[in-house]
Design an enzyme around this catalytic site. Structure first.
Site, PDB file in Angstrom:
ATOM      1  N   SER A 383     -14.071  74.344 -26.365  1.00 45.52           N
ATOM      2  CA  SER A 383     -14.740  75.047 -27.449  1.00 45.52           C
ATOM      3  C   SER A 383     -14.195  76.460 -27.648  1.00 45.52           C
ATOM      4  CB  SER A 383     -16.247  75.041 -27.186  1.00 45.52           C
ATOM      5  OG  SER A 383     -16.960  75.497 -28.293  1.00 45.52           O
ATOM      6  N   LYS A 408     -12.732  70.179 -27.688  1.00 46.08           N
ATOM      7  CA  LYS A 408     -14.002  70.316 -28.402  1.00 46.08           C
ATOM      8  C   LYS A 408     -13.798  71.327 -29.519  1.00 46.08           C
ATOM      9  CE  LYS A 408     -18.554  70.385 -29.147  1.00 46.08           C
ATOM     10  NZ  LYS A 408     -18.651  71.406 -30.197  1.00 46.08           N
TER      11      LYS A 408
END
Length: 468
Positions: A383, A408
Protein backbone atom coordinates in the site's frame (compact mmCIF):
# COMPACT_ATOMS: atom_id res chain seq x y z
CA UNK A 1 -23.60 9.96 6.46
CA UNK A 2 -19.97 10.58 7.40
CA UNK A 3 -16.87 9.43 5.55
CA UNK A 4 -13.99 8.23 7.69
CA UNK A 5 -10.65 6.69 6.96
CA UNK A 6 -9.71 3.08 7.23
CA UNK A 7 -7.65 0.88 9.50
CA UNK A 8 -7.51 -2.92 9.17
CA UNK A 9 -5.85 -5.27 11.60
CA UNK A 10 -3.11 -7.42 10.15
CA UNK A 11 -0.88 -10.01 11.67
CA UNK A 12 2.26 -11.93 10.87
CA UNK A 13 4.28 -14.75 12.31
CA UNK A 14 7.53 -13.08 11.28
CA UNK A 15 10.09 -12.58 14.01
CA UNK A 16 10.08 -9.16 15.65
CA UNK A 17 13.05 -6.82 15.48
CA UNK A 18 15.33 -6.25 18.45
CA UNK A 19 13.35 -4.42 21.17
CA UNK A 20 13.33 -0.64 20.98
CA UNK A 21 12.48 1.56 23.94
CA UNK A 22 9.70 4.11 23.56
CA UNK A 23 9.68 7.47 25.32
CA UNK A 24 6.93 10.05 24.99
CA UNK A 25 9.28 12.97 25.56
CA UNK A 26 11.90 11.70 23.10
CA UNK A 27 10.13 9.52 20.52
CA UNK A 28 13.15 9.22 18.20
CA UNK A 29 16.03 7.31 19.74
CA UNK A 30 19.55 6.57 18.56
CA UNK A 31 20.45 3.02 19.52
CA UNK A 32 24.04 2.35 18.36
CA UNK A 33 24.19 -0.90 20.35
CA UNK A 34 21.72 -2.58 18.00
CA UNK A 35 22.84 -4.97 15.24
CA UNK A 36 23.79 -3.54 11.86
CA UNK A 37 21.00 -3.08 9.35
CA UNK A 38 22.80 -5.62 7.16
CA UNK A 39 21.98 -8.36 9.66
CA UNK A 40 18.71 -6.90 10.98
CA UNK A 41 16.00 -9.47 11.46
CA UNK A 42 12.85 -8.81 9.43
CA UNK A 43 10.49 -6.74 11.56
CA UNK A 44 7.17 -7.58 13.17
CA UNK A 45 3.98 -7.00 11.23
CA UNK A 46 2.25 -3.69 11.75
CA UNK A 47 -1.01 -3.71 13.64
CA UNK A 48 -2.72 -1.25 11.30
CA UNK A 49 -3.00 -1.31 7.52
CA UNK A 50 -4.36 2.16 6.99
CA UNK A 51 -5.61 3.95 3.93
CA UNK A 52 -6.59 7.56 4.45
CA UNK A 53 -7.84 9.56 1.53
CA UNK A 54 -10.67 11.59 0.12
CA UNK A 55 -13.13 9.60 -1.98
CA UNK A 56 -12.51 9.77 -5.71
CA UNK A 57 -16.19 10.21 -6.42
CA UNK A 58 -16.72 13.68 -7.85
CA UNK A 59 -16.94 16.64 -5.51
CA UNK A 60 -19.81 19.08 -5.99
CA UNK A 61 -18.95 21.47 -8.85
CA UNK A 62 -18.14 25.01 -7.79
CA UNK A 63 -21.05 27.42 -8.08
CA UNK A 64 -20.93 30.43 -10.39
CA UNK A 65 -20.77 33.60 -8.30
CA UNK A 66 -23.18 35.56 -10.53
CA UNK A 67 -25.86 32.94 -9.94
CA UNK A 68 -25.54 33.16 -6.17
CA UNK A 69 -28.56 35.36 -5.35
CA UNK A 70 -29.77 36.17 -1.81
CA UNK A 71 -32.78 33.90 -2.25
CA UNK A 72 -30.52 31.01 -3.23
CA UNK A 73 -28.31 31.72 -0.22
CA UNK A 74 -31.32 31.74 2.13
CA UNK A 75 -32.54 28.48 0.61
CA UNK A 76 -29.12 26.93 1.15
CA UNK A 77 -29.18 28.08 4.77
CA UNK A 78 -32.58 26.50 5.32
CA UNK A 79 -31.39 23.27 3.74
CA UNK A 80 -28.28 23.35 5.91
CA UNK A 81 -30.36 23.88 9.05
CA UNK A 82 -32.67 21.04 8.05
CA UNK A 83 -29.71 18.74 7.41
CA UNK A 84 -28.15 19.51 10.78
CA UNK A 85 -31.48 19.00 12.54
CA UNK A 86 -31.85 15.64 10.79
CA UNK A 87 -28.36 14.61 11.93
CA UNK A 88 -29.16 15.60 15.53
CA UNK A 89 -32.38 13.60 15.33
CA UNK A 90 -30.58 10.52 14.07
CA UNK A 91 -27.88 10.81 16.74
CA UNK A 92 -30.54 10.84 19.45
CA UNK A 93 -32.73 8.15 17.91
CA UNK A 94 -30.83 6.02 15.35
CA UNK A 95 -33.65 3.45 15.55
CA UNK A 96 -35.79 5.89 13.55
CA UNK A 97 -33.74 4.99 10.47
CA UNK A 98 -35.50 2.11 8.77
CA UNK A 99 -33.79 -1.10 7.79
CA UNK A 100 -34.64 -0.43 4.16
CA UNK A 101 -33.03 3.03 4.32
CA UNK A 102 -29.77 1.58 5.70
CA UNK A 103 -29.56 -1.01 2.94
CA UNK A 104 -30.40 1.56 0.28
CA UNK A 105 -27.76 3.93 1.68
CA UNK A 106 -25.08 1.23 1.39
CA UNK A 107 -26.25 0.38 -2.14
CA UNK A 108 -26.01 4.04 -3.23
CA UNK A 109 -22.46 4.41 -1.89
CA UNK A 110 -21.31 1.50 -4.04
CA UNK A 111 -23.32 2.75 -7.01
CA UNK A 112 -21.71 6.20 -6.80
CA UNK A 113 -18.05 5.31 -6.52
CA UNK A 114 -17.14 1.60 -6.56
CA UNK A 115 -14.24 0.67 -8.84
CA UNK A 116 -14.79 -2.92 -9.91
CA UNK A 117 -11.82 -4.82 -11.32
CA UNK A 118 -14.05 -7.60 -12.68
CA UNK A 119 -16.64 -6.24 -15.10
CA UNK A 120 -18.27 -9.69 -15.23
CA UNK A 121 -19.24 -9.33 -11.57
CA UNK A 122 -20.16 -5.65 -11.44
CA UNK A 123 -21.77 -3.15 -13.78
CA UNK A 124 -24.27 -0.32 -13.21
CA UNK A 125 -26.96 -2.51 -14.77
CA UNK A 126 -26.28 -5.57 -12.62
CA UNK A 127 -26.04 -3.39 -9.51
CA UNK A 128 -29.42 -1.82 -10.24
CA UNK A 129 -30.91 -5.30 -10.56
CA UNK A 130 -29.31 -6.19 -7.23
CA UNK A 131 -31.13 -3.27 -5.62
CA UNK A 132 -34.48 -4.35 -7.04
CA UNK A 133 -33.96 -7.91 -5.80
CA UNK A 134 -32.93 -6.79 -2.32
CA UNK A 135 -35.62 -4.19 -1.79
CA UNK A 136 -38.29 -6.72 -2.67
CA UNK A 137 -37.35 -8.82 0.38
CA UNK A 138 -38.60 -8.26 3.93
CA UNK A 139 -36.14 -6.58 6.31
CA UNK A 140 -37.83 -6.92 9.68
CA UNK A 141 -34.72 -6.54 11.87
CA UNK A 142 -31.58 -4.42 11.81
CA UNK A 143 -29.49 -7.58 12.06
CA UNK A 144 -31.07 -8.89 8.87
CA UNK A 145 -30.43 -5.56 7.13
CA UNK A 146 -26.75 -5.79 8.07
CA UNK A 147 -26.60 -9.38 6.78
CA UNK A 148 -28.12 -8.24 3.50
CA UNK A 149 -25.47 -5.53 3.17
CA UNK A 150 -22.73 -8.08 3.86
CA UNK A 151 -24.03 -10.40 1.12
CA UNK A 152 -24.56 -7.48 -1.24
CA UNK A 153 -20.94 -6.31 -0.84
CA UNK A 154 -19.60 -9.86 -0.97
CA UNK A 155 -21.23 -10.33 -4.38
CA UNK A 156 -18.89 -7.66 -5.79
CA UNK A 157 -15.95 -10.04 -5.59
CA UNK A 158 -13.66 -7.39 -4.05
CA UNK A 159 -11.95 -8.55 -0.83
CA UNK A 160 -11.45 -4.95 0.33
CA UNK A 161 -15.07 -3.83 0.00
CA UNK A 162 -16.90 -4.93 3.14
CA UNK A 163 -19.33 -4.08 5.94
CA UNK A 164 -18.40 -2.75 9.38
CA UNK A 165 -20.70 -3.31 12.34
CA UNK A 166 -21.33 -0.29 14.61
CA UNK A 167 -18.79 -1.70 17.09
CA UNK A 168 -16.18 -2.23 14.36
CA UNK A 169 -16.77 1.22 12.89
CA UNK A 170 -16.54 2.88 16.32
CA UNK A 171 -13.23 1.13 17.02
CA UNK A 172 -11.87 2.09 13.60
CA UNK A 173 -12.93 5.73 13.88
CA UNK A 174 -10.91 6.24 17.06
CA UNK A 175 -7.70 6.32 15.03
CA UNK A 176 -6.95 10.01 14.74
CA UNK A 177 -4.38 11.77 12.57
CA UNK A 178 -5.22 15.32 13.61
CA UNK A 179 -4.47 15.02 17.31
CA UNK A 180 -7.80 16.65 18.20
CA UNK A 181 -10.23 14.05 16.85
CA UNK A 182 -11.41 15.51 13.54
CA UNK A 183 -11.42 14.34 9.93
CA UNK A 184 -11.17 17.07 7.30
CA UNK A 185 -12.09 17.17 3.63
CA UNK A 186 -11.27 19.67 0.88
CA UNK A 187 -14.45 21.17 -0.62
CA UNK A 188 -14.56 23.77 -3.42
CA UNK A 189 -16.50 26.93 -2.58
CA UNK A 190 -18.65 28.98 -4.96
CA UNK A 191 -15.49 30.54 -6.46
CA UNK A 192 -13.76 27.21 -6.96
CA UNK A 193 -11.31 27.82 -4.10
CA UNK A 194 -10.62 25.08 -1.58
CA UNK A 195 -12.13 25.25 1.91
CA UNK A 196 -11.74 22.69 4.65
CA UNK A 197 -14.80 21.17 6.27
CA UNK A 198 -15.06 18.89 9.29
CA UNK A 199 -16.13 15.64 7.70
CA UNK A 200 -16.37 13.70 10.95
CA UNK A 201 -15.51 13.82 14.64
CA UNK A 202 -14.45 11.28 17.21
CA UNK A 203 -17.35 11.16 19.65
CA UNK A 204 -16.33 12.78 22.95
CA UNK A 205 -12.90 13.53 21.42
CA UNK A 206 -11.10 16.83 22.15
CA UNK A 207 -12.66 18.81 19.28
CA UNK A 208 -16.16 17.41 19.84
CA UNK A 209 -15.99 18.20 23.56
CA UNK A 210 -14.73 21.74 22.84
CA UNK A 211 -17.71 22.49 20.59
CA UNK A 212 -16.62 21.62 17.03
CA UNK A 213 -19.40 20.01 15.01
CA UNK A 214 -19.66 18.01 11.82
CA UNK A 215 -20.03 20.34 8.84
CA UNK A 216 -18.04 23.19 10.43
CA UNK A 217 -15.57 25.00 8.18
CA UNK A 218 -12.02 25.28 9.51
CA UNK A 219 -10.84 28.87 8.99
CA UNK A 220 -7.52 29.07 10.84
CA UNK A 221 -5.15 27.15 13.10
CA UNK A 222 -3.13 29.10 15.67
CA UNK A 223 -3.83 32.26 13.67
CA UNK A 224 -2.71 30.74 10.35
CA UNK A 225 -5.36 31.13 7.63
CA UNK A 226 -6.02 27.68 6.09
CA UNK A 227 -8.15 28.99 3.21
CA UNK A 228 -6.85 27.30 0.07
CA UNK A 229 -4.55 24.95 1.99
CA UNK A 230 -4.67 21.18 1.54
CA UNK A 231 -5.94 18.82 4.22
CA UNK A 232 -2.40 17.65 4.86
CA UNK A 233 -1.11 21.20 5.33
CA UNK A 234 -3.86 21.94 7.85
CA UNK A 235 -3.28 18.68 9.72
CA UNK A 236 0.44 19.43 9.90
CA UNK A 237 -0.37 22.67 11.73
CA UNK A 238 -2.95 20.98 13.97
CA UNK A 239 -0.53 18.30 15.13
CA UNK A 240 1.68 18.93 18.12
CA UNK A 241 2.89 17.48 21.42
CA UNK A 242 0.37 15.58 23.49
CA UNK A 243 -1.58 17.61 26.07
CA UNK A 244 -0.72 20.95 24.44
CA UNK A 245 -3.38 23.38 23.28
CA UNK A 246 -4.17 24.50 19.74
CA UNK A 247 -6.48 27.37 18.77
CA UNK A 248 -8.81 26.88 15.85
CA UNK A 249 -11.28 29.25 14.24
CA UNK A 250 -14.37 27.55 12.83
CA UNK A 251 -17.52 28.64 11.09
CA UNK A 252 -20.51 26.60 12.17
CA UNK A 253 -22.24 25.31 9.04
CA UNK A 254 -22.85 27.50 5.99
CA UNK A 255 -24.76 30.17 7.88
CA UNK A 256 -23.67 29.91 11.48
CA UNK A 257 -21.38 32.10 13.57
CA UNK A 258 -17.58 32.11 13.57
CA UNK A 259 -16.06 30.84 16.83
CA UNK A 260 -12.55 30.72 18.27
CA UNK A 261 -12.00 27.45 20.13
CA UNK A 262 -9.01 26.20 22.17
CA UNK A 263 -8.63 22.42 21.91
CA UNK A 264 -6.37 20.17 23.96
CA UNK A 265 -4.39 17.74 21.79
CA UNK A 266 -4.61 14.04 22.62
CA UNK A 267 -2.39 12.16 20.20
CA UNK A 268 -3.12 8.46 19.89
CA UNK A 269 -0.41 7.59 17.37
CA UNK A 270 3.07 6.47 18.49
CA UNK A 271 6.21 7.20 16.54
CA UNK A 272 6.78 4.66 13.74
CA UNK A 273 10.33 5.91 13.07
CA UNK A 274 13.51 4.30 14.43
CA UNK A 275 16.96 5.33 13.24
CA UNK A 276 20.69 5.10 13.83
CA UNK A 277 24.02 5.88 12.16
CA UNK A 278 26.05 2.97 10.74
CA UNK A 279 29.77 3.04 10.00
CA UNK A 280 31.03 0.97 7.05
CA UNK A 281 34.30 0.69 5.11
CA UNK A 282 36.30 0.64 8.34
CA UNK A 283 34.54 3.72 9.59
CA UNK A 284 35.23 5.78 6.47
CA UNK A 285 31.59 5.94 5.36
CA UNK A 286 28.53 6.87 7.42
CA UNK A 287 25.13 5.42 6.50
CA UNK A 288 21.88 6.67 7.99
CA UNK A 289 19.53 3.76 8.66
CA UNK A 290 15.83 4.60 9.13
CA UNK A 291 13.12 2.04 9.77
CA UNK A 292 9.55 3.17 9.09
CA UNK A 293 7.06 0.78 10.67
CA UNK A 294 3.84 2.39 9.41
CA UNK A 295 2.50 5.61 7.96
CA UNK A 296 0.62 7.12 10.88
CA UNK A 297 0.06 10.73 11.87
CA UNK A 298 3.62 11.15 13.15
CA UNK A 299 5.44 9.46 10.25
CA UNK A 300 6.44 12.45 8.14
CA UNK A 301 7.30 14.77 11.02
CA UNK A 302 9.42 12.15 12.80
CA UNK A 303 11.08 11.00 9.56
CA UNK A 304 12.13 14.59 8.79
CA UNK A 305 13.61 14.86 12.29
CA UNK A 306 15.47 11.58 11.87
CA UNK A 307 16.88 12.45 8.43
CA UNK A 308 18.07 15.89 9.56
CA UNK A 309 19.76 14.45 12.62
CA UNK A 310 21.47 11.76 10.57
CA UNK A 311 22.64 14.37 8.07
CA UNK A 312 24.02 16.40 10.94
CA UNK A 313 25.88 13.32 12.15
CA UNK A 314 27.57 12.98 8.76
CA UNK A 315 25.46 10.43 6.90
CA UNK A 316 26.38 10.38 3.20
CA UNK A 317 24.08 7.46 2.26
CA UNK A 318 20.67 6.37 3.53
CA UNK A 319 18.77 3.12 3.96
CA UNK A 320 14.98 3.35 4.27
CA UNK A 321 13.60 0.10 5.66
CA UNK A 322 9.99 -0.54 4.58
CA UNK A 323 10.00 -4.28 5.20
CA UNK A 324 6.77 -5.48 6.82
CA UNK A 325 5.28 -2.00 6.55
CA UNK A 326 1.77 -2.91 5.46
CA UNK A 327 0.67 0.65 4.83
CA UNK A 328 -0.69 3.62 6.68
CA UNK A 329 -2.02 7.06 6.00
CA UNK A 330 -1.74 7.31 2.24
CA UNK A 331 -1.31 11.09 2.38
CA UNK A 332 1.58 10.65 4.81
CA UNK A 333 3.18 8.20 2.38
CA UNK A 334 2.77 10.66 -0.49
CA UNK A 335 4.25 13.52 1.51
CA UNK A 336 7.17 11.35 2.63
CA UNK A 337 7.91 10.40 -0.98
CA UNK A 338 7.98 14.11 -1.87
CA UNK A 339 10.83 14.61 0.64
CA UNK A 340 13.14 12.76 -1.74
CA UNK A 341 11.93 14.13 -5.10
CA UNK A 342 12.67 17.20 -7.17
CA UNK A 343 9.97 19.76 -7.81
CA UNK A 344 7.59 18.58 -10.53
CA UNK A 345 8.48 14.89 -10.34
CA UNK A 346 5.54 12.48 -10.17
CA UNK A 347 4.85 10.64 -6.92
CA UNK A 348 1.94 8.51 -8.12
CA UNK A 349 -1.07 8.50 -10.42
CA UNK A 350 -4.58 7.85 -9.15
CA UNK A 351 -7.26 6.33 -11.35
CA UNK A 352 -10.99 6.07 -10.64
CA UNK A 353 -13.92 4.44 -12.37
CA UNK A 354 -13.94 6.84 -15.33
CA UNK A 355 -10.95 6.98 -17.73
CA UNK A 356 -10.75 10.76 -17.45
CA UNK A 357 -10.40 10.54 -13.65
CA UNK A 358 -6.67 9.77 -13.83
CA UNK A 359 -4.74 12.37 -11.82
CA UNK A 360 -1.05 12.86 -11.08
CA UNK A 361 0.41 13.83 -7.73
CA UNK A 362 3.73 15.67 -7.97
CA UNK A 363 6.37 17.07 -5.63
CA UNK A 364 6.18 20.83 -5.11
CA UNK A 365 9.53 21.65 -3.48
CA UNK A 366 13.20 20.75 -3.53
CA UNK A 367 14.15 17.46 -1.83
CA UNK A 368 15.12 17.23 1.82
CA UNK A 369 18.09 15.01 0.90
CA UNK A 370 19.88 14.24 -2.35
CA UNK A 371 22.15 11.44 -1.10
CA UNK A 372 21.80 7.93 -2.63
CA UNK A 373 19.12 5.78 -0.99
CA UNK A 374 18.49 2.05 -0.68
CA UNK A 375 14.89 1.06 0.07
CA UNK A 376 14.48 -2.35 1.73
CA UNK A 377 11.28 -4.17 0.72
CA UNK A 378 9.74 -7.61 1.13
CA UNK A 379 6.50 -9.48 0.48
CA UNK A 380 4.79 -7.54 3.30
CA UNK A 381 5.69 -4.12 1.93
CA UNK A 382 2.24 -2.91 0.88
CA UNK A 383 0.00 0.00 0.00
CA UNK A 384 1.48 3.35 1.08
CA UNK A 385 4.88 1.66 1.39
CA UNK A 386 4.70 0.64 -2.26
CA UNK A 387 3.81 4.22 -3.22
CA UNK A 388 6.96 5.50 -1.50
CA UNK A 389 9.17 2.71 -2.88
CA UNK A 390 8.04 3.17 -6.49
CA UNK A 391 8.13 6.97 -6.32
CA UNK A 392 11.78 6.93 -5.26
CA UNK A 393 12.68 4.10 -7.63
CA UNK A 394 10.96 5.42 -10.77
CA UNK A 395 12.45 8.89 -10.27
CA UNK A 396 15.98 7.47 -9.98
CA UNK A 397 16.31 8.47 -6.32
CA UNK A 398 16.67 4.97 -4.84
CA UNK A 399 17.21 1.33 -5.65
CA UNK A 400 15.02 -1.43 -4.22
CA UNK A 401 16.53 -4.38 -2.36
CA UNK A 402 14.80 -7.49 -1.06
CA UNK A 403 11.69 -9.32 -2.29
CA UNK A 404 8.78 -8.52 -4.57
CA UNK A 405 6.30 -6.33 -2.72
CA UNK A 406 2.76 -7.30 -1.75
CA UNK A 407 0.83 -5.59 -4.55
CA UNK A 408 -1.86 -3.55 -2.78
CA UNK A 409 -2.68 -0.60 -5.00
CA UNK A 410 -6.39 -0.10 -4.45
CA UNK A 411 -7.94 2.92 -2.73
CA UNK A 412 -10.74 2.47 -0.22
CA UNK A 413 -13.09 4.98 1.38
CA UNK A 414 -14.89 4.22 4.62
CA UNK A 415 -18.42 5.59 4.88
CA UNK A 416 -20.49 5.74 8.06
CA UNK A 417 -24.14 4.78 7.67
CA UNK A 418 -26.88 6.49 9.65
CA UNK A 419 -27.18 3.73 12.23
CA UNK A 420 -23.49 3.87 13.20
CA UNK A 421 -22.37 0.99 11.01
CA UNK A 422 -20.14 1.50 8.00
CA UNK A 423 -19.05 0.25 4.60
CA UNK A 424 -15.55 0.09 3.17
CA UNK A 425 -15.61 0.59 -0.60
CA UNK A 426 -12.85 0.41 -3.21
CA UNK A 427 -13.06 3.66 -5.19
CA UNK A 428 -9.79 3.82 -7.12
CA UNK A 429 -6.28 2.50 -7.68
CA UNK A 430 -2.69 3.71 -7.81
CA UNK A 431 -0.40 3.61 -10.84
CA UNK A 432 3.37 4.15 -10.50
CA UNK A 433 5.26 7.01 -12.19
CA UNK A 434 6.41 4.43 -14.76
CA UNK A 435 2.73 3.57 -15.37
CA UNK A 436 2.78 0.17 -13.72
CA UNK A 437 -0.35 -1.11 -11.97
CA UNK A 438 0.69 -1.99 -8.42
CA UNK A 439 -2.41 -3.95 -7.45
CA UNK A 440 -2.05 -7.71 -7.70
CA UNK A 441 1.40 -7.38 -9.25
CA UNK A 442 3.72 -5.92 -6.67
CA UNK A 443 7.08 -4.34 -7.48
CA UNK A 444 10.21 -6.35 -8.23
CA UNK A 445 13.40 -5.20 -6.45
CA UNK A 446 16.60 -4.31 -8.28
CA UNK A 447 18.64 -6.58 -6.04
CA UNK A 448 17.90 -9.43 -3.66
CA UNK A 449 20.91 -8.64 -1.48
CA UNK A 450 22.59 -5.37 -0.56
CA UNK A 451 24.98 -4.19 -3.29
CA UNK A 452 28.09 -2.10 -2.72
CA UNK A 453 27.45 1.62 -2.42
CA UNK A 454 29.60 2.43 -5.45
CA UNK A 455 27.32 0.16 -7.48
CA UNK A 456 24.27 1.98 -6.10
CA UNK A 457 25.72 5.36 -7.08
CA UNK A 458 26.59 4.12 -10.58
CA UNK A 459 23.12 2.65 -11.14
CA UNK A 460 21.29 5.79 -10.00
CA UNK A 461 23.55 8.01 -12.09
CA UNK A 462 22.86 5.91 -15.18
CA UNK A 463 19.13 6.00 -14.48
CA UNK A 464 19.14 9.79 -14.15
CA UNK A 465 21.00 10.21 -17.45
CA UNK A 466 18.49 7.94 -19.22
CA UNK A 467 15.60 10.00 -17.89
CA UNK A 468 17.25 13.19 -19.05
Amino acid sequence: MRVFLLCNSSSSSLSPPPPTHHCRQKPLLITPQKPSFVSLVTGAAISFNLLFFSPLSSLPPPSIASDFTPSVFQSECREEDQRREEERRLEKAPELVTNEEIVKEAWEIVNDGFLGSDRNRWSPQSWLQKKEDIMSTSLQTRSKAHDVIRRMLSSLGDPYTRFLSPAEFSKMARYDMSGIGVNLREIPDENGEVKLKVLGLILDGPAHTAGVRQGDELLSVNGVNVKGKSTFEALSILQGPNDTSVNIMVKHGNCGPVQSIDVQRQLIAKTPVFYRLEQIDNGNTSVGYVRLKEFNALARKDLVTAMKRLQGMGASFFVLDLRDNLGGLVQEGIEIAKLFLNEGETVIYTAGREPESVKSIVAETVPLITAPVIVLVNKNTASASEIVATALHDNCRAILVGERTYGKGLIQSVFELHDGSGVVVTVGKYVTPNHLDINGNGIDPDYKKLPAWNEVVERLSKCQKQHG
